[in-house]
Design an enzyme around this catalytic site. Sequence first.
Site, short mmCIF file in Angstrom:
data_model
loop_
_atom_site.label_atom_id
_atom_site.label_comp_id
_atom_site.label_asym_id
_atom_site.label_seq_id
_atom_site.Cartn_x
_atom_site.Cartn_y
_atom_site.Cartn_z
N ASP A 1 0.91 -1.18 -0.08
CA ASP A 1 0.11 -0.12 0.17
C ASP A 1 1.31 1.52 -0.56
O ASP A 1 2.18 1.17 0.25
CB ASP A 1 -0.90 -0.28 1.01
CG ASP A 1 -2.12 0.97 1.07
OD1 ASP A 1 -2.86 1.63 0.09
OD2 ASP A 1 -3.00 0.80 1.86
N ASP B 1 -10.99 1.64 -3.30
CA ASP B 1 -11.23 1.18 -1.96
C ASP B 1 -12.49 1.22 -1.87
O ASP B 1 -13.19 0.94 -0.60
CB ASP B 1 -10.16 2.27 -1.01
CG ASP B 1 -8.84 2.06 -0.42
OD1 ASP B 1 -8.63 0.79 -0.68
OD2 ASP B 1 -8.70 2.94 0.52
#
Length: 729
Positions: free
Chosen positions: A478, A548
């Site tokens: 990430d 997301d």
Amino acid sequence: MGIRFIEKYNVFKLDSKDTSYIISIVDEEKFLGHVYFGKKVIDEDINYLMRINEPPYVPSKNNRDRVSFYDSFPFEYSTHGIGDFRESSIRVIDKNGHSEVKLEYKSHEIYKGKKELNGLPATFGDENECTSLEITCEDMYLNLQVVLVYTTFENLDVITRSVKVKNLSEDKINLTKVLSTCIDFDYIDYDMISLHGSWARERHVQRKKIGYGKQVVSTIRGESSHQDNPFIALLDSKATDDYGNVYGFNFVYSGNFFAQIEGCQFNTTRVVMGINPEDFNWLLNKDEEFIAPEVVMVYSNEGIGKMTRTFHDLYRNNLIRGEYKDKKRPILINNWEATYFDFNTEKLLSIAKEASKLGIEMLVMDDGWFGKRNADNSSLGDWFVNEDKISGGLNNLVDEVNKLGMEFGIWVEPEMISGDSELFRKHPDWCIKIPGREPALCREQYVLDLSRKEILDYIYDSIKKVLSSANITYVKWDMNRQLTDLGSLGLKSENQGELLHRYVLAVYDMMDRLTKDFPHILLENCSGGGARFDPGMLYYSPQIWCSDDTDAIERLKIQEGTSMVYPLSAIGAHVSDCPNHTVGRTTPFETRGYVALAGTFGYELDVTRIPEEDRDMIPEQIEMYHKYNDLVRSGDYYRIQNFSENNSFDAWSVVSKDKSEVLVTCVQVFERANYHSRRIKLKGLIEEKFYKNEETGEIISGGALMTAGINLTNLHGDFKGKLIHLKLA
């Protein structure tokens, strides 16, 4: 041979499957002109397209109007300061403070295959797949060498471009702009497609008409970004998914980029793409070379759809690498939306035990397992296990998960550092910042200055130690913030403009090390969701977390835009809980599965707490994944209906390469009152062959399915989905 030099006409002719690209050496001064890019032609001499026999004529014949000539000539690689007042591709600052660059042809090399770009991701191909051309040009005043690099993929409509710049002089030269491609098109009656958005709504499709002036897509965030993807397409104003000329451009890079379509005064259009020149300055000492990243150019004479399928084929075969290149991915369950930071070994094992019973194949432990990380405000950089949460250590947890017949994956964010961390307290100077200024926080974290080798090595070694400590087979990498406060203590003042590019090179270096040290690990990139969904990342990871936002309806637009360029096999997509954590919407569990099927497929929820009827559907969805994933992963993708255009209904299909099988996915977003069933027309089938509908048993010809269509029954209510599976009868 995909590339030939035709000496009689001073022409380079690049041919791929249905495409020709032609360059000419012009005039006694030997500058390069762009002649043609489009549908394949057999001609060797179409230099008349450059209009060099019209006034103001070429410079050697009419130097009095040199500037006027330069300002309209279709340069193959535009340069700054000579009188071409359209967008330049290269600009410098020399020892005298001057910025002009003037290039002339010196030599060329044609060879089979394709060379690597040192330190950069790029497409690859062997001598049976592609041919490459390197054209060496020089600015004799600056002693600057510019090499234009081209590769044709002969079985695809693909030509790639990159640029190498070398300083042959004794003096330093500052590169302030080095773009990777420049093409001039005749006419101005074009549209432009680009992919825009923000966090949780990435890569929405925007199509607009090109006019005079400059239309720019770019980022200065240090990453390719949620907001703007490094892709543009130039297309006929009347082009559709299935008809018309389309030119797609995709930048194989994960940092700041600049893409522009410029409508010019003589009804011509210039397209450029490369590293964003803002905050870019690269110092070249004697004999030093700068390599610009690659641009992939795709031509389609059959609309947007053919462009899409060409990108998909190229990336699946000639960009994505490693063990999972052509392999079905394990079905994972990620604990993030199930627990966020509130978990321990017992909770993770309870999820794993229930998941394993249902057929889920991997548990992924997301953020919160390291340092003292119980919220997003601490511990980044402290890459050691928090044994208050993971009792018995990481290896114990992984062993227990493995005993359930499941694999184990882990989340990391190697590029970041928290102010509240042991690493920051020990090395407060390791983050990117300007001395004397307080650097800004984002998500309560700073960015590590990976351009400094000692920092890069420390972080990579820390991550490597974790990955070596247990049987970890998946990593989610990430990156949750943009780059600001651009300063590096590791660079001299004259090199500060190199920081952003050096940072991207360092990220590539770390990922290259990881994929070599752990070749069996499945790497999935992520950047706050989809902020790094670009071909540079695909070179290191076969899949990227798409967004997301996991809401099935929001994902329709996100995945539509993403799949315009990137293959379905690369799109990280999960079934999540409802009400959805981002938008609060509730959609049927079945529909969530259908949407996630057009991607890597997995779960992001607490399987121990969801409704029993949803949990009971998971084995059916897993069976569905195993039945169709080979087709979804490798087949040809067709858009049938676009929710982004009609705002009520979405449909797409995947057709096997031999056209013997097709899977159609339909999602009715909003039901219509007092209408008959919907009807859709399929694409990509064999007209004279018959196909059997697996659900109804009906046998219908490919011609009828494509020209007359098929009715969609039993779709009643909002957010309802349906699969149609057809095989040759």
